[in-house]
Each structure stands twice: as structure tokens, then as C-alpha cells.
Design a protein around this motif. Structure first.
Motif, PDB file in Angstrom:
ATOM      1  N   ASP A  50     -12.442   3.667   1.965  1.00  0.00           N
ATOM      2  CA  ASP A  50     -13.714   4.338   2.177  1.00  0.00           C
ATOM      3  C   ASP A  50     -14.667   3.366   2.853  1.00  0.00           C
ATOM      4  OD1 ASP A  50     -15.445   6.612   1.856  1.00  0.00           O
ATOM      5  OD2 ASP A  50     -16.526   5.445   0.360  1.00  0.00           O
ATOM      6  N   PHE A  51     -15.016   3.666   4.103  1.00  0.00           N
ATOM      7  CA  PHE A  51     -15.986   2.880   4.859  1.00  0.00           C
ATOM      8  C   PHE A  51     -17.285   3.673   4.852  1.00  0.00           C
ATOM      9  CE2 PHE A  51     -11.794   2.140   6.688  1.00  0.00           C
ATOM     10  CZ  PHE A  51     -11.722   0.753   6.770  1.00  0.00           C
ATOM     11  N   ASP A  52     -18.271   3.243   4.094  1.00  0.00           N
ATOM     12  CA  ASP A  52     -19.563   3.939   4.035  1.00  0.00           C
ATOM     13  C   ASP A  52     -20.579   3.114   4.808  1.00  0.00           C
ATOM     14  OD1 ASP A  52     -21.994   5.152   3.438  1.00  0.00           O
ATOM     15  OD2 ASP A  52     -21.370   5.673   1.407  1.00  0.00           O
ATOM     16  N   PHE A  53     -20.742   3.452   6.080  1.00  0.00           N
ATOM     17  CA  PHE A  53     -21.613   2.682   6.962  1.00  0.00           C
ATOM     18  C   PHE A  53     -23.080   2.847   6.603  1.00  0.00           C
ATOM     19  CE2 PHE A  53     -17.772   3.804   9.374  1.00  0.00           C
ATOM     20  CZ  PHE A  53     -17.265   2.536   9.564  1.00  0.00           C
ATOM     21  N   GLN A  54     -23.444   4.010   6.125  1.00  0.00           N
ATOM     22  CA  GLN A  54     -24.833   4.266   5.757  1.00  0.00           C
ATOM     23  C   GLN A  54     -25.246   3.435   4.541  1.00  0.00           C
ATOM     24  OE1 GLN A  54     -25.684   8.406   5.061  1.00  0.00           O
ATOM     25  NE2 GLN A  54     -27.764   8.172   5.797  1.00  0.00           N
ATOM     26  N   GLY A  56     -23.535   0.762   3.566  1.00  0.00           N
ATOM     27  CA  GLY A  56     -23.166  -0.624   3.819  1.00  0.00           C
ATOM     28  C   GLY A  56     -22.094  -1.165   2.887  1.00  0.00           C
ATOM     29  N   VAL A  57     -21.182  -0.285   2.428  1.00  0.00           N
ATOM     30  CA  VAL A  57     -20.130  -0.731   1.511  1.00  0.00           C
ATOM     31  C   VAL A  57     -18.762  -0.233   1.971  1.00  0.00           C
ATOM     32  CG1 VAL A  57     -21.636  -0.906  -0.499  1.00  0.00           C
ATOM     33  CG2 VAL A  57     -20.425   1.229  -0.052  1.00  0.00           C
ATOM     34  N   PHE A  58     -17.747  -0.977   1.544  1.00  0.00           N
ATOM     35  CA  PHE A  58     -16.345  -0.633   1.766  1.00  0.00           C
ATOM     36  C   PHE A  58     -15.682  -0.581   0.407  1.00  0.00           C
ATOM     37  CE2 PHE A  58     -12.031  -2.512   1.993  1.00  0.00           C
ATOM     38  CZ  PHE A  58     -11.395  -1.480   2.654  1.00  0.00           C
ATOM     39  N   GLN A  59     -14.859   0.446   0.195  1.00  0.00           N
ATOM     40  CA  GLN A  59     -14.177   0.583  -1.092  1.00  0.00           C
ATOM     41  C   GLN A  59     -12.690   0.778  -0.853  1.00  0.00           C
ATOM     42  OE1 GLN A  59     -15.671   3.775  -3.490  1.00  0.00           O
ATOM     43  NE2 GLN A  59     -14.221   3.429  -5.128  1.00  0.00           N
ATOM     44  N   ASN A  60     -11.889   0.070  -1.668  1.00  0.00           N
ATOM     45  CA  ASN A  60     -10.444   0.279  -1.659  1.00  0.00           C
ATOM     46  C   ASN A  60      -9.917   0.114  -3.075  1.00  0.00           C
ATOM     47  OD1 ASN A  60     -10.275  -2.482  -2.147  1.00  0.00           O
ATOM     48  ND2 ASN A  60      -9.393  -2.988  -0.166  1.00  0.00           N
ATOM     49  N   LEU A  61      -8.627  -0.028  -3.205  1.00  0.00           N
ATOM     50  CA  LEU A  61      -7.972  -0.166  -4.495  1.00  0.00           C
ATOM     51  C   LEU A  61      -8.528  -1.328  -5.322  1.00  0.00           C
ATOM     52  CD1 LEU A  61      -5.484   0.326  -6.414  1.00  0.00           C
ATOM     53  CD2 LEU A  61      -4.194  -1.117  -4.850  1.00  0.00           C
ATOM     54  N   PHE A  65     -16.982  -3.539  -1.801  1.00  0.00           N
ATOM     55  CA  PHE A  65     -17.360  -4.772  -1.127  1.00  0.00           C
ATOM     56  C   PHE A  65     -18.407  -4.483  -0.056  1.00  0.00           C
ATOM     57  CE2 PHE A  65     -12.906  -4.833  -2.351  1.00  0.00           C
ATOM     58  CZ  PHE A  65     -12.851  -5.979  -3.132  1.00  0.00           C
ATOM     59  N   PRO A  66     -19.163  -5.500   0.370  1.00  0.00           N
ATOM     60  CA  PRO A  66     -20.068  -5.308   1.510  1.00  0.00           C
ATOM     61  C   PRO A  66     -19.249  -4.917   2.740  1.00  0.00           C
ATOM     62  CG  PRO A  66     -20.549  -7.375   0.387  1.00  0.00           C
ATOM     63  CD  PRO A  66     -19.274  -6.842  -0.197  1.00  0.00           C
ATOM     64  N   ILE A  67     -19.777  -4.023   3.535  1.00  0.00           N
ATOM     65  CA  ILE A  67     -19.061  -3.494   4.700  1.00  0.00           C
ATOM     66  C   ILE A  67     -18.633  -4.613   5.649  1.00  0.00           C
ATOM     67  CG2 ILE A  67     -21.072  -3.034   6.163  1.00  0.00           C
ATOM     68  CD1 ILE A  67     -18.165  -0.599   5.758  1.00  0.00           C
ATOM     69  N   GLN A  69     -17.252  -7.302   4.989  1.00  0.00           N
ATOM     70  CA  GLN A  69     -15.960  -7.858   4.577  1.00  0.00           C
ATOM     71  C   GLN A  69     -14.788  -6.965   4.986  1.00  0.00           C
ATOM     72  OE1 GLN A  69     -15.903  -8.930   0.437  1.00  0.00           O
ATOM     73  NE2 GLN A  69     -17.724 -10.222   0.622  1.00  0.00           N
ATOM     74  N   ALA A  70     -15.082  -5.818   5.562  1.00  0.00           N
ATOM     75  CA  ALA A  70     -14.030  -4.865   5.928  1.00  0.00           C
ATOM     76  C   ALA A  70     -13.735  -4.848   7.422  1.00  0.00           C
ATOM     77  CB  ALA A  70     -14.430  -3.463   5.466  1.00  0.00           C
ATOM     78  N   THR A  71     -14.235  -5.806   8.163  1.00  0.00           N
ATOM     79  CA  THR A  71     -14.067  -5.807   9.620  1.00  0.00           C
ATOM     80  C   THR A  71     -12.596  -5.760  10.024  1.00  0.00           C
ATOM     81  OG1 THR A  71     -16.119  -7.031   9.872  1.00  0.00           O
ATOM     82  CG2 THR A  71     -14.641  -7.025  11.753  1.00  0.00           C
ATOM     83  N   ASP A  72     -11.782  -6.630   9.447  1.00  0.00           N
ATOM     84  CA  ASP A  72     -10.357  -6.648   9.794  1.00  0.00           C
ATOM     85  C   ASP A  72      -9.666  -5.347   9.389  1.00  0.00           C
ATOM     86  OD1 ASP A  72     -10.632  -9.181  10.850  1.00  0.00           O
ATOM     87  OD2 ASP A  72      -9.889 -10.195   9.049  1.00  0.00           O
ATOM     88  N   MET A  73      -9.964  -4.871   8.183  1.00  0.00           N
ATOM     89  CA  MET A  73      -9.349  -3.637   7.693  1.00  0.00           C
ATOM     90  C   MET A  73      -9.761  -2.456   8.576  1.00  0.00           C
ATOM     91  SD  MET A  73      -7.357  -2.084   5.613  1.00  0.00           S
ATOM     92  CE  MET A  73      -7.074  -3.168   4.245  1.00  0.00           C
ATOM     93  N   TYR A  74     -11.028  -2.420   8.994  1.00  0.00           N
ATOM     94  CA  TYR A  74     -11.484  -1.330   9.852  1.00  0.00           C
ATOM     95  C   TYR A  74     -10.739  -1.337  11.182  1.00  0.00           C
ATOM     96  CZ  TYR A  74     -14.082   1.732  12.821  1.00  0.00           C
ATOM     97  OH  TYR A  74     -14.392   2.737  13.688  1.00  0.00           O
ATOM     98  N   GLN A  75     -10.565  -2.522  11.767  1.00  0.00           N
ATOM     99  CA  GLN A  75      -9.873  -2.598  13.056  1.00  0.00           C
ATOM    100  C   GLN A  75      -8.428  -2.115  12.938  1.00  0.00           C
ATOM    101  OE1 GLN A  75     -10.556  -6.668  14.202  1.00  0.00           O
ATOM    102  NE2 GLN A  75     -12.549  -6.195  15.095  1.00  0.00           N
TER     103      GLN A  75
END
Length: 97
Positions: A50-54, A56-61, A65-67, A69-75
Motif C-alpha cells: 500500500d503506497f499512500d502518497f497523500q 506519506g506512508v508505505f505499508q507492507n507485511l 513506513f515513511p513513503i 523508504q519505499a522508493t526501491d519497492m515502488y520502482q
């Protein structure tokens, strides 16, 4: 405007949701990717990424985390999405207003 997609896994599909909102310009609000978890008759669809840009958080298993920290995962996610959608044509993309 929002878009939803389905990815084929073996003989099943699982869903992902992308939401964008139009204010002055198009803004991607969030991306949620789902996956089947469990086995046999106990399989269920659960939120995988879950990338919630609005917000500013990223959620996984592993947690939330702060969004940033998800740069690599998003790419990785984006590359996979584009490949499945454009090359393999297994996504059905729809929009609504």
C-alpha cells in the motif's frame, strides 16, 4: 478518477487499486496491491502493498513506513505493473469519475 486492475495468477486473479484525484492537476493518491494468502479452502485476498502518497506512508507485511523508504519497492512494483499491463496484457484497467 480511479483505476482498478486485475492480475492473473495461475487460474485466478487478484486485484490492485490505483486512485488519482483531479484538483488543479491529476494527483496519484494511493496504490494498493492485493495478493492471495493462505492455502486450500482458507485462501483469502489480503492487502500486500500500500503506497499512500497523500498520507506519506508505505505499508507492507512488515509494517508502516515513511513513503521515502519505499522508493526501491515502488520502482519494482511500477516496472512489474507496466510489464504485466502493456506487454502481457493481463490487466483490465478502468476509470470512473
Amino acid at each position: 478518477m480511479s483505476s482498478a486492475s486485475q492480475r492473473r495468477t495461475s487460474s485466478n486473479y487478484y486485484h490492485g487499486t490505483l486512485r488519482s484525484v483531479r484538483w488543479d492537476c491529476q494527483t496519484l493518491t494511493y496504490i494498493t496491491d492485493f495478493a492471495y494468502v493462505g492455502s486450500g479452502p482458507y485462501v483469502e485476498l489480503a492487502k500486500d502493498l500500500d503506497f499512500d502518497f497523500q498520507a506519506g506512508v508505505f505499508q507492507n507485511l512488515f509494517g508502516v513506513f515513511p513513503i521515502e523508504q519505499a522508493t526501491d519497492m515502488y520502482q519494482i512494483w511500477e516496472g512489474n505493473f507496466l510489464h504485466y499491463w502493456l506487454e502481457l496484457e493481463v490487466f483490465k484497467v478502468s476509470t470512473s469519475t
